[in-house]
Scaffold this motif. Structure first.
Motif, PDB file in Angstrom:
ATOM      1  N   TRP A 235       0.803  -1.221   0.000  1.00 55.02           N
ATOM      2  CA  TRP A 235       0.000   0.000   0.000  1.00 55.02           C
ATOM      3  C   TRP A 235       0.843   1.282   0.000  1.00 55.02           C
ATOM      4  O   TRP A 235       0.285   2.374   0.095  1.00 55.02           O
ATOM      5  CB  TRP A 235      -0.973   0.027   1.174  1.00 55.02           C
ATOM      6  N   LEU A 236       2.145   1.167  -0.144  1.00 49.50           N
ATOM      7  CA  LEU A 236       2.997   2.363  -0.235  1.00 49.50           C
ATOM      8  C   LEU A 236       3.887   2.244  -1.467  1.00 49.50           C
ATOM      9  O   LEU A 236       4.539   1.222  -1.658  1.00 49.50           O
ATOM     10  CB  LEU A 236       3.864   2.497   1.014  1.00 49.50           C
TER      11      LEU A 236
ATOM     12  N   LEU B  48      -8.254   5.057 -13.226  1.00 50.01           N
ATOM     13  CA  LEU B  48      -8.649   6.363 -13.756  1.00 50.01           C
ATOM     14  C   LEU B  48     -10.157   6.557 -13.633  1.00 50.01           C
ATOM     15  O   LEU B  48     -10.915   5.607 -13.442  1.00 50.01           O
ATOM     16  CB  LEU B  48      -8.207   6.494 -15.219  1.00 50.01           C
ATOM     17  N   PHE B  49     -10.571   7.809 -13.753  1.00 47.81           N
ATOM     18  CA  PHE B  49     -11.992   8.174 -13.665  1.00 47.81           C
ATOM     19  C   PHE B  49     -12.372   8.908 -14.941  1.00 47.81           C
ATOM     20  O   PHE B  49     -11.652   9.803 -15.394  1.00 47.81           O
ATOM     21  CB  PHE B  49     -12.230   9.065 -12.443  1.00 47.81           C
ATOM     22  N   SER B  50     -13.500   8.530 -15.513  1.00 49.35           N
ATOM     23  CA  SER B  50     -13.930   9.128 -16.782  1.00 49.35           C
ATOM     24  C   SER B  50     -14.636  10.453 -16.530  1.00 49.35           C
ATOM     25  O   SER B  50     -15.693  10.491 -15.882  1.00 49.35           O
ATOM     26  CB  SER B  50     -14.871   8.169 -17.509  1.00 49.35           C
TER      27      SER B  50
ATOM     28  N   MET C  79      -4.130   7.071  -3.713  1.00 43.21           N
ATOM     29  CA  MET C  79      -4.618   6.745  -5.044  1.00 43.21           C
ATOM     30  C   MET C  79      -4.868   5.238  -5.103  1.00 43.21           C
ATOM     31  O   MET C  79      -4.495   4.498  -4.190  1.00 43.21           O
ATOM     32  CB  MET C  79      -3.605   7.163  -6.117  1.00 43.21           C
ATOM     33  N   LEU C  80      -5.489   4.819  -6.191  1.00 39.76           N
ATOM     34  CA  LEU C  80      -5.667   3.403  -6.474  1.00 39.76           C
ATOM     35  C   LEU C  80      -4.848   3.057  -7.714  1.00 39.76           C
ATOM     36  O   LEU C  80      -4.813   3.836  -8.672  1.00 39.76           O
ATOM     37  CB  LEU C  80      -7.143   3.074  -6.724  1.00 39.76           C
ATOM     38  N   LYS C  81      -4.183   1.911  -7.686  1.00 38.27           N
ATOM     39  CA  LYS C  81      -3.455   1.479  -8.878  1.00 38.27           C
ATOM     40  C   LYS C  81      -3.854   0.052  -9.226  1.00 38.27           C
ATOM     41  O   LYS C  81      -4.308  -0.721  -8.368  1.00 38.27           O
ATOM     42  CB  LYS C  81      -1.945   1.566  -8.667  1.00 38.27           C
TER      43      LYS C  81
ATOM     44  N   PRO D 233      -4.783   0.072  -3.031  1.00 36.96           N
ATOM     45  CA  PRO D 233      -4.593   1.424  -2.479  1.00 36.96           C
ATOM     46  C   PRO D 233      -3.108   1.764  -2.365  1.00 36.96           C
ATOM     47  O   PRO D 233      -2.277   0.916  -2.048  1.00 36.96           O
ATOM     48  CB  PRO D 233      -5.244   1.341  -1.100  1.00 36.96           C
ATOM     49  N   GLN D 234      -2.797   3.039  -2.640  1.00 37.30           N
ATOM     50  CA  GLN D 234      -1.436   3.551  -2.520  1.00 37.30           C
ATOM     51  C   GLN D 234      -1.463   4.797  -1.648  1.00 37.30           C
ATOM     52  O   GLN D 234      -1.943   5.856  -2.084  1.00 37.30           O
ATOM     53  CB  GLN D 234      -0.862   3.896  -3.901  1.00 37.30           C
TER      54      GLN D 234
END
Length: 339
Positions: free
Chosen positions: A81-82, A153-155, A281-283, A296-297
C-alpha cells in the motif's frame, strides 16, 4: 473549555458540551495549529489537559519517516500500500542500483521526487531521467517514490480518463491500545487532462491538487455522487470492497507506526488525540492468486489538514470529531471504527 487558534474550529464547533476560552491556562483542551513541544511540562503540571497532537507523530507526517516505518509492514520493498520509496539523502546508492536494475529488465522507471515536508505538490517533479533525479536532491532534502504508471482512472465527460486521488480524515483516539476512526465522508481531487505517461511537466495531467493553482479548473464531485459513477465505470469492483482494502491499509499503517516505543513509534501519551488527512490513489495490481485488483497507494499523511470543504458541506464535522476524540461518544457521529 477549548483553547484553539484554528478559525475553522472557532466557527464550526457548536456542540453544547464545548465552550471556547481565550485563556490557555484555563483550557481543558488545547487544539492548536502549530506543533506542541513541551509534553513533559504539560504532563507534570497539568496532566488532565487534553491536546490535539501525539509526540513523535512526525513519523507519519514527514515523508521520509513515513516510508521508513512503513517498511515494518512489508520488508525492504515496503508494503503493497505504499509506493516504493527511497530517501535521496541516505539511500542514494540503493536507489541508483534499483533504478538500473529496473532499466535492465525493461520495467517502467518513472519516479516522483518530493520534499520531505512540503504539501500542495510544491517542488515536486516527475521524471524517468536518473541524472535529473540526482540533481533534484541538491535543492532540498527529498524522497523519490515510484510514480504510479498504471493508476485507476476516472472518466470525466469531455475530458477523458483522468487521475484522481482520495482524501480520508482519520481520528486517532489512542495508541495503546490503538483506537482509530475514519470520518464517513471522503473527498476527491481530479486531474484536468487525460492521463498518459508523457508530457511529464504538464501539471494538469499528472497532478490533482487544483484548489491552490491560479487560473485552473477545480472539478468537485461529492463522494455520494462519486460512488455510483465509479461502480458504473468499474462494475466488478464495488466500492465497499475497495474501501475495505483502504481501511485495512490505514490500520496496518497505524499499527506499525505505534508498534515501537518513542522515538521509534508514536508515543503513547494518554492525553493526546489527533486528526490527520490521508491522501491516496488506487493502482492496478495483480494479487497473489493472479487476479487484477485495485491496490490502495498511500501518498502522504497530513497534520492538522485544511477542513474547509468538510465544514462547508457537513456542518456537524467538528462536532463529530470532538465528540469522538474528547467525549468518547460516537453514536450519531459520522465515523467508522477501523481499529
Amino acid at each position: 473549555r477549548v483553547f484553539t487558534d484554528i478559525q475553522q474550529v472557532l466557527s464550526n464547533l457548536t456542540h453544547p458540551r464545548f465552550v471556547f476560552t481565550d485563556s490557555e491556562g484555563e483550557a481543558d483542551i488545547l487544539y492548536n495549529f502549530s506543533h506542541f513541544k513541551d509534553y513533559r511540562k504539560l504532563s507534570e503540571e497539568r496532566p488532565e489537559v487534553l491536546v490535539n497532537q501525539f509526540p513523535c507523530e512526525n513519523l507519519l507526517t514527514v515523508k521520509d519517516c513515513l516510508a521508513s516505518i512503513a517498511r515494518r509492514a512489508g520488508g525492504p520493498d515496503g508494503p503493497r500500500w505504499l509506493p516504493r520509496t527511497f530517501n535521496l539523502q541516505t539511500e542514494l546508492p540503493q536507489f541508483i542500483s534499483y533504478f538500473q536494475q529496473r532499466e535492465r529488465r525493461g520495467e517502467d522507471n518513472h519516479w516522483i521526487c518530493k520534499p520531505w515536508n512540503l504539501a500542495r505538490s510544491l517542488d515536486t517533479h516527475i521524471t524517468n531521467n536518473l541524472n535529473n533525479i540526482i540533481r533534484l536532491r541538491e535543492s532540498s532534502p527529498k524522497v523519490v517514490c515510484k510514480y504510479i504508471e498504471s493508476p485507476v482512472l476516472f472518466s470525466r465527460e469531455a475530458v477523458g480518463l483522468v487521475k484522481f486521488d482520495i482524501r480520508y480524515i482519520v481520528l486517532l483516539r489512542a495508541v495503546a491500545p490503538l483506537r482509530l476512526y475514519t470520518y464517513d465522508v471522503f473527498w476527491l481531487r481530479f486531474s484536468n487532462r487525460a492521463f498518459s505517461l508523457d508530457d511529464l511537466d504538464d501539471y494538469e495531467k499528472h497532478f490533482t491538487v487544483m484548489n491552490y493553482a491560479p487560473g485552473v479548473t477545480l472539478k468537485q464531485v461529492h463522494c455520494e455522487e462519486f460512488i455510483p459513477l465509479f461502480e458504473k465505470q468499474y462494475p466488478e469492483y464495488p466500492w465497499t470492497t475497495v474501501q475495505a482494502d483502504i481501511f485495512k491499509a490505514f490500520a496496518e499503517l497505524f499499527q506499525v507506526a505505534s508498534a515501537k516505543p518513542a522515538p521509534l513509534g508514536i508515543c503513547d501519551y494518554p492525553s493526546s488525540r489527533a486528526i490527520y488527512a490521508i491522501d491516496l490513489m488506487l493502482k492496478w495490481d495483480i494479487s497473489r492468486d493472479g487476479k487484477r485488483i485495485m491496490q490502495p497507494q498511500i501518498l502522504e499523511v497530513n497534520f492538522n489538514p485544511d477542513c474547509d470543504r468538510a465544514c462547508k458541506y457537513h456542518p456537524t464535522f467538528f462536532n463529530d470529531v470532538f465528540s469522538t476524540l474528547f467525549l468518547d461518544e460516537t453514536d450519531n457521529c459520522h465515523v467508522t471504527c477501523i481499529v
